[in-house]
Write an enzyme that holds these catalytic residues in place. Sequence first.
Site, PDB file in Angstrom:
ATOM      1  N   GLY A 147      -0.381  -4.874   0.958  1.00 22.73           N
ATOM      2  CA  GLY A 147      -0.526  -5.221   0.108  1.00 22.73           C
ATOM      3  C   GLY A 147      -0.558  -5.867  -1.641  1.00 22.73           C
ATOM      4  N   GLU A 156      -0.689  -9.514  -0.180  1.00 25.03           N
ATOM      5  CA  GLU A 156      -2.081  -9.847  -0.218  1.00 25.03           C
ATOM      6  C   GLU A 156      -3.304  -9.759  -1.111  1.00 25.03           C
ATOM      7  OE1 GLU A 156      -1.850  -6.161   2.428  1.00 25.03           O
ATOM      8  OE2 GLU A 156      -3.688  -7.650   4.248  1.00 25.03           O
ATOM      9  N   ALA A 207       1.066  -1.148   0.388  1.00 24.92           N
ATOM     10  CA  ALA A 207      -0.366   0.238  -0.159  1.00 24.92           C
ATOM     11  C   ALA A 207       0.760   0.886   0.301  1.00 24.92           C
ATOM     12  CB  ALA A 207      -0.576   0.065   0.974  1.00 24.92           C
ATOM     13  N   GLU A 257       4.707  -4.461   6.986  1.00 25.79           N
ATOM     14  CA  GLU A 257       3.416  -3.913   7.701  1.00 25.79           C
ATOM     15  C   GLU A 257       4.210  -3.487  10.212  1.00 25.79           C
ATOM     16  OE1 GLU A 257       2.117  -5.600   5.908  1.00 25.79           O
ATOM     17  OE2 GLU A 257       0.911  -5.172   4.725  1.00 25.79           O
TER      18      GLU A 257
HETATM   19  N1  COA Z   1       4.162   3.420  -1.007  1.00 29.98           N
HETATM   20  C1  COA Z   1       4.844   4.026  -1.081  1.00 29.98           C
HETATM   21  N2  COA Z   1       6.469   4.530  -1.993  1.00 29.98           N
HETATM   22  C2  COA Z   1       6.503   3.613  -2.000  1.00 29.98           C
HETATM   23  C3  COA Z   1       6.804   1.933  -1.323  1.00 29.98           C
HETATM   24  C4  COA Z   1       5.180   2.265  -1.190  1.00 29.98           C
HETATM   25  N3  COA Z   1       5.231   0.915  -0.226  1.00 29.98           N
HETATM   26  N4  COA Z   1       6.998   1.343  -2.471  1.00 29.98           N
HETATM   27  C5  COA Z   1       8.242   1.979  -3.049  1.00 29.98           C
HETATM   28  N5  COA Z   1       8.204   3.069  -2.833  1.00 29.98           N
HETATM   29  C6  COA Z   1       8.618   4.399  -3.436  1.00 29.98           C
HETATM   30  C7  COA Z   1      10.036   4.485  -2.829  1.00 29.98           C
HETATM   31  O1  COA Z   1       9.103   6.083  -2.122  1.00 29.98           O
HETATM   32  C8  COA Z   1      10.777   5.437  -3.934  1.00 29.98           C
HETATM   33  O2  COA Z   1      10.411   6.687  -3.850  1.00 29.98           O
HETATM   34  P1  COA Z   1      10.939   8.149  -4.209  1.00 29.98           P
HETATM   35  O3  COA Z   1      12.306   7.762  -5.470  1.00 29.98           O
HETATM   36  O4  COA Z   1      10.150   8.932  -5.149  1.00 29.98           O
HETATM   37  O5  COA Z   1      11.991   8.283  -3.101  1.00 29.98           O
HETATM   38  C9  COA Z   1      10.384   4.639  -5.080  1.00 29.98           C
HETATM   39  O6  COA Z   1       9.181   3.777  -4.871  1.00 29.98           O
HETATM   40  C10 COA Z   1      11.590   3.125  -5.501  1.00 29.98           C
HETATM   41  O7  COA Z   1      11.580   3.177  -3.909  1.00 29.98           O
HETATM   42  P2  COA Z   1      12.819   2.485  -3.251  1.00 29.98           P
HETATM   43  O8  COA Z   1      12.522   2.351  -1.914  1.00 29.98           O
HETATM   44  O9  COA Z   1      13.878   3.533  -4.220  1.00 29.98           O
HETATM   45  O10 COA Z   1      14.026   1.320  -3.947  1.00 29.98           O
HETATM   46  P3  COA Z   1      14.817   0.303  -2.781  1.00 29.98           P
HETATM   47  O11 COA Z   1      14.902  -0.515  -4.391  1.00 29.98           O
HETATM   48  O12 COA Z   1      15.746   0.989  -2.603  1.00 29.98           O
HETATM   49  O13 COA Z   1      13.461  -0.908  -1.860  1.00 29.98           O
HETATM   50  C11 COA Z   1      11.285  -1.095  -1.161  1.00 29.98           C
HETATM   51  C12 COA Z   1      12.683  -1.310  -2.847  1.00 29.98           C
HETATM   52  C13 COA Z   1      11.251  -2.369  -1.557  1.00 29.98           C
HETATM   53  C14 COA Z   1      12.824  -2.859  -0.259  1.00 29.98           C
HETATM   54  C15 COA Z   1      11.320  -0.623  -0.561  1.00 29.98           C
HETATM   55  O14 COA Z   1      11.075   0.218  -1.557  1.00 29.98           O
HETATM   56  C16 COA Z   1      10.481  -0.850   0.484  1.00 29.98           C
HETATM   57  O15 COA Z   1      10.837  -0.796   1.555  1.00 29.98           O
HETATM   58  N6  COA Z   1       8.861   0.091   0.116  1.00 29.98           N
HETATM   59  C17 COA Z   1       8.277  -0.345   0.906  1.00 29.98           C
HETATM   60  C18 COA Z   1       7.669  -1.284   1.469  1.00 29.98           C
HETATM   61  C19 COA Z   1       6.399  -1.562   2.031  1.00 29.98           C
HETATM   62  O16 COA Z   1       7.041  -1.997   3.816  1.00 29.98           O
HETATM   63  N7  COA Z   1       5.567  -1.654   1.889  1.00 29.98           N
HETATM   64  C20 COA Z   1       4.199  -2.482   3.047  1.00 29.98           C
HETATM   65  C21 COA Z   1       3.665  -1.209   3.024  1.00 29.98           C
HETATM   66  S1  COA Z   1       2.256  -1.326   3.976  1.00 29.98           S
END
Ligand code: COA
Length: 261
Positions: A112, A115, A67, A135
């Site tokens: 999400g 999910e 999400a 989460e």
């Molecule tokens: N919600 C909003 N934005 C997200 C996102 C999310 N769940 N997951 C990734 N993004 C965005 C990042 O903020 C970034 O945006 P920006 O370039 O404007 O800063 C872009 O997507 C790329 O992600 P980034 O974190 O730079 O890539 P990465 O390769 O370093 O890391 C992940 C990849 C997936 C490990 C990391 O993005 C992450 O942990 N995301 C969240 C996962 C999460 O907790 N999901 C559950 C949500 S309830």
Amino acid sequence: MADLEHVRVEWDADLAIVTVDRPEKLNALNAEVVRELGEVFSSLRDDDNVRGVILTGAGSKAFVAGADIGELATMDSVSGVRVSRDGQEVFRAIERFPKPVLAAVGGYALGGGCELALACHLRIASDRARFGLPEVSLGIIPGYGGTIRLARLIGLGRAIELTLTGDMVDAERAHEIGLVSSVVSSETLIDEAKTLIRRVTKNGPIAVRMALESIYRGLDTATAEALDFESSLFGLLASTEDMREGMEAFLEKRKADFKGR
Ligand code: COA
């Protein structure tokens, strides 16, 4: 399906390939994406030209990275319930979709996104896929059905471990624990997804639909009632042209030509 900004639909004969298309945010699900997914599945449900759906994410990094945390960060307890319910409703519509839905996971399927894959009937992964429910690391819990569906799919102990640690698992481990049915190379993910879903769509479409109904009803119902429901569907299928065609084709040693009637 007018005005879709973040969800794309393409066709391969009678398969719809639905892509969550927001790669700059790793296909994170904001309210608009969730709404568009709901709209797409609702329109595909009633389209007789569709025999199956493949759901995937745009770009090479993510299926769906969860999400949208930017949106979640602004919620209060009232809007939190609404966010969860809106997502649950769309994911439930995917789970209840009357034709097979396969998640082709080519990268991060987190929160999400995990999910969403769980709400699909079938899942395959590329060797780049990563699954997890992070989460709790954000101070929330999975709110789109993850606390229910993961345990049903991979068992209570493993689901509790993944949910409470928030750890990610790679594609191989996801396969070992029954989260996906196979792991393929990134280059062949969509072709393999088509091959698997066509192994389903070559069968009688009403039978496939009833099998899904019976399986999911069985999860929510006491055994005696679930068995009655199965018998009713079994009996109902005996009135279809597809049943006659399937059995005649077997006896005549030819391929069945199911019409969905
Ligand atoms: N919600 C909003 N934005 C997200 C996102 C999310 N769940 N997951 C990734 N993004 C965005 C990042 O903020 C970034 O945006 P920006 O370039 O404007 O800063 C872009 O997507 C790329 O992600 P980034 O974190 O730079 O890539 P990465 O390769 O370093 O890391 C992940 C990849 C997936 C490990 C990391 O993005 C992450 O942990 N995301 C969240 C996962 C999460 O907790 N999901 C559950 C949500 S309830």
